[in-house]
Design an enzyme around this catalytic site. Structure first.
Site, PDB file in Angstrom:
ATOM      1  N   GLY A  16       0.777  -1.240   0.000  1.00  0.00           N
ATOM      2  CA  GLY A  16       0.000   0.000   0.000  1.00  0.00           C
ATOM      3  C   GLY A  16       0.806   1.285   0.000  1.00  0.00           C
ATOM      4  CG  ASN A  18       2.578   3.115  -5.766  1.00  0.00           C
ATOM      5  OD1 ASN A  18       2.974   4.099  -6.380  1.00  0.00           O
ATOM      6  ND2 ASN A  18       3.259   1.979  -5.726  1.00  0.00           N
ATOM      7  CG  MET A 101      -0.944  -8.003  -6.191  1.00  0.00           C
ATOM      8  SD  MET A 101       0.039  -7.157  -7.448  1.00  0.00           S
ATOM      9  CE  MET A 101       1.123  -8.493  -7.937  1.00  0.00           C
ATOM     10  CB  ILE A 103      -6.667 -10.337 -14.127  1.00  0.00           C
ATOM     11  CG1 ILE A 103      -5.158 -10.571 -14.184  1.00  0.00           C
ATOM     12  CG2 ILE A 103      -7.212  -9.937 -15.495  1.00  0.00           C
ATOM     13  CD1 ILE A 103      -4.751 -11.731 -15.072  1.00  0.00           C
ATOM     14  CG  LEU A 104     -10.045  -5.532 -11.886  1.00  0.00           C
ATOM     15  CD1 LEU A 104      -9.881  -4.029 -11.743  1.00  0.00           C
ATOM     16  CD2 LEU A 104     -11.090  -6.063 -10.907  1.00  0.00           C
ATOM     17  CG  ASN A 116      -2.236  -1.208 -12.892  1.00  0.00           C
ATOM     18  OD1 ASN A 116      -2.189  -1.175 -11.661  1.00  0.00           O
ATOM     19  ND2 ASN A 116      -1.516  -2.055 -13.609  1.00  0.00           N
ATOM     20  CG  HIS A 118       3.276  -2.792 -15.058  1.00  0.00           C
ATOM     21  ND1 HIS A 118       2.838  -3.932 -14.437  1.00  0.00           N
ATOM     22  CD2 HIS A 118       4.358  -3.148 -15.795  1.00  0.00           C
ATOM     23  CE1 HIS A 118       3.606  -4.951 -14.799  1.00  0.00           C
ATOM     24  NE2 HIS A 118       4.537  -4.502 -15.617  1.00  0.00           N
ATOM     25  CB  SER A 145       3.747   2.106 -17.742  1.00  0.00           C
ATOM     26  OG  SER A 145       4.949   1.800 -18.413  1.00  0.00           O
ATOM     27  CG  ASP A 154       0.306  -5.372 -16.466  1.00  0.00           C
ATOM     28  OD1 ASP A 154      -0.411  -4.733 -15.677  1.00  0.00           O
ATOM     29  OD2 ASP A 154       1.043  -6.300 -16.107  1.00  0.00           O
TER      30      ASP A 154
HETATM   31  C1  GRF Z   1       4.098  -1.374  -7.272  1.00  0.00           C
HETATM   32  O1  GRF Z   1       5.419  -1.627  -7.723  1.00  0.00           O
HETATM   33  C2  GRF Z   1       3.151  -1.273  -8.439  1.00  0.00           C
HETATM   34  O2  GRF Z   1       3.750  -0.771  -9.588  1.00  0.00           O
HETATM   35  C3  GRF Z   1       2.775  -2.722  -8.684  1.00  0.00           C
HETATM   36  O3  GRF Z   1       2.692  -3.279  -7.400  1.00  0.00           O
HETATM   37  C4  GRF Z   1       3.552  -2.576  -6.497  1.00  0.00           C
HETATM   38  C5  GRF Z   1       2.713  -2.176  -5.324  1.00  0.00           C
HETATM   39  O4  GRF Z   1       3.458  -1.644  -4.268  1.00  0.00           O
HETATM   40  N1  GRF Z   1       1.573  -2.802  -9.469  1.00  0.00           N
HETATM   41  P1  GRF Z   1       2.713  -0.897  -3.064  1.00  0.00           P
HETATM   42  O5  GRF Z   1       1.679  -1.873  -2.527  1.00  0.00           O
HETATM   43  O6  GRF Z   1       2.089   0.331  -3.609  1.00  0.00           O
HETATM   44  O7  GRF Z   1       3.780  -0.602  -2.047  1.00  0.00           O
END
Ligand code: GRF
Length: 196
Positions: A16, A18, A101, A103-104, A116, A118, A145, A154
């Site tokens: 979490g 991000n 994590m 897929i929708l 999203n 990535h 991205s 993706d």
């Molecule tokens: C990030 O690297 C994001 O790009 C990928 O999953 C990771 C999530 O990290 N989709 P966090 O949970 O935000 O720390």
């Protein structure tokens, strides 16, 4: 100037970081976009994993966190139907996937506009091991991205990318930390662009 309110729901599965960064940078803040004031509200976060560390992060930041464990459902369709039922009353303008994590399927993607982040320069290194694969490659130019979500993993239209040139003798820990720095810088900007 007119003010428009934009409502975001963030979906995550684990750490979490991000999600937390987006809340710090965007929640309850106003931005001038194309001459209009846009106010962003993170109306809730949703985790499909009841053990996710991010749940505590959301609580600490006073953001409602719904927990909808995918394991409780027999099929992807059942899981997504419940997600849609829980998210619809929140009236989101945009769904923000941040380390989500699952897929929708078209079921979800056809109801909500979703984006999203990535950790690679798509279309390179799709899937769950992007940081490792990018590190193991011979590419000197690496990055992250932000893209629209469609039913293919993706693969939706690009919103923004951020890049850096790495030293080939960097270790994996340093490499990953620089990827996450790029994410924290790029994703809030990409969200504002997508909302616009
Ligand atoms: C990030 O690297 C994001 O790009 C990928 O999953 C990771 C999530 O990290 N989709 P966090 O949970 O935000 O720390």
């Amino acid at each position: 100037m007119a003010t428009t309110n934009k409502r975001l729901v963030i979906l995550f599965s684990g750490n979490g970081s991000n999600m937390e960064n987006i809340i710090h940078k965007l929640h309850h803040k106003e931005f001038v976009v194309n001459g209009n004031i846009m106010k962003v509200d993170i109306v809730a976060c949703v985790s499909n994993n009841k053990e996710a560390f991010g749940i505590q992060r959301a609580k600490n930041l006073n953001i409602d966190c719904l927990i909808v464990p995918h394991k409780d459902f027999a099929t992807r369709e059942d899981f997504e139907t419940t997600l849609i039922e829980k998210i619809t009353p929140l009236k989101p303008d945009l769904i923000v996937l941040a380390g989500f994590m699952r897929i929708l399927s078209p079921l979800f993607v056809s109801v909500f506009k979703s984006i999203n982040i990535h950790p690679s320069l798509l279309p390179k290194f799709k899937g769950a091991n992007a940081i490792q694969e990018s590190f193991d490659s011979s590419d000197r130019e690496v990055g992250v991205s932000a893209h629209w979500v469609n039913e293919e993993l993706d693969s939706g239209a690009m919103i923004m990318q951020a890049k850096r040139i790495r030293d080939m003798d960097e270790d994996f820990e340093y490499f990953s930390s620089k990827i996450h720095e790029l994410e924290y810088e790029l994703y809030p900007q990409a969200i504002l662009k997508a909302l616009n």
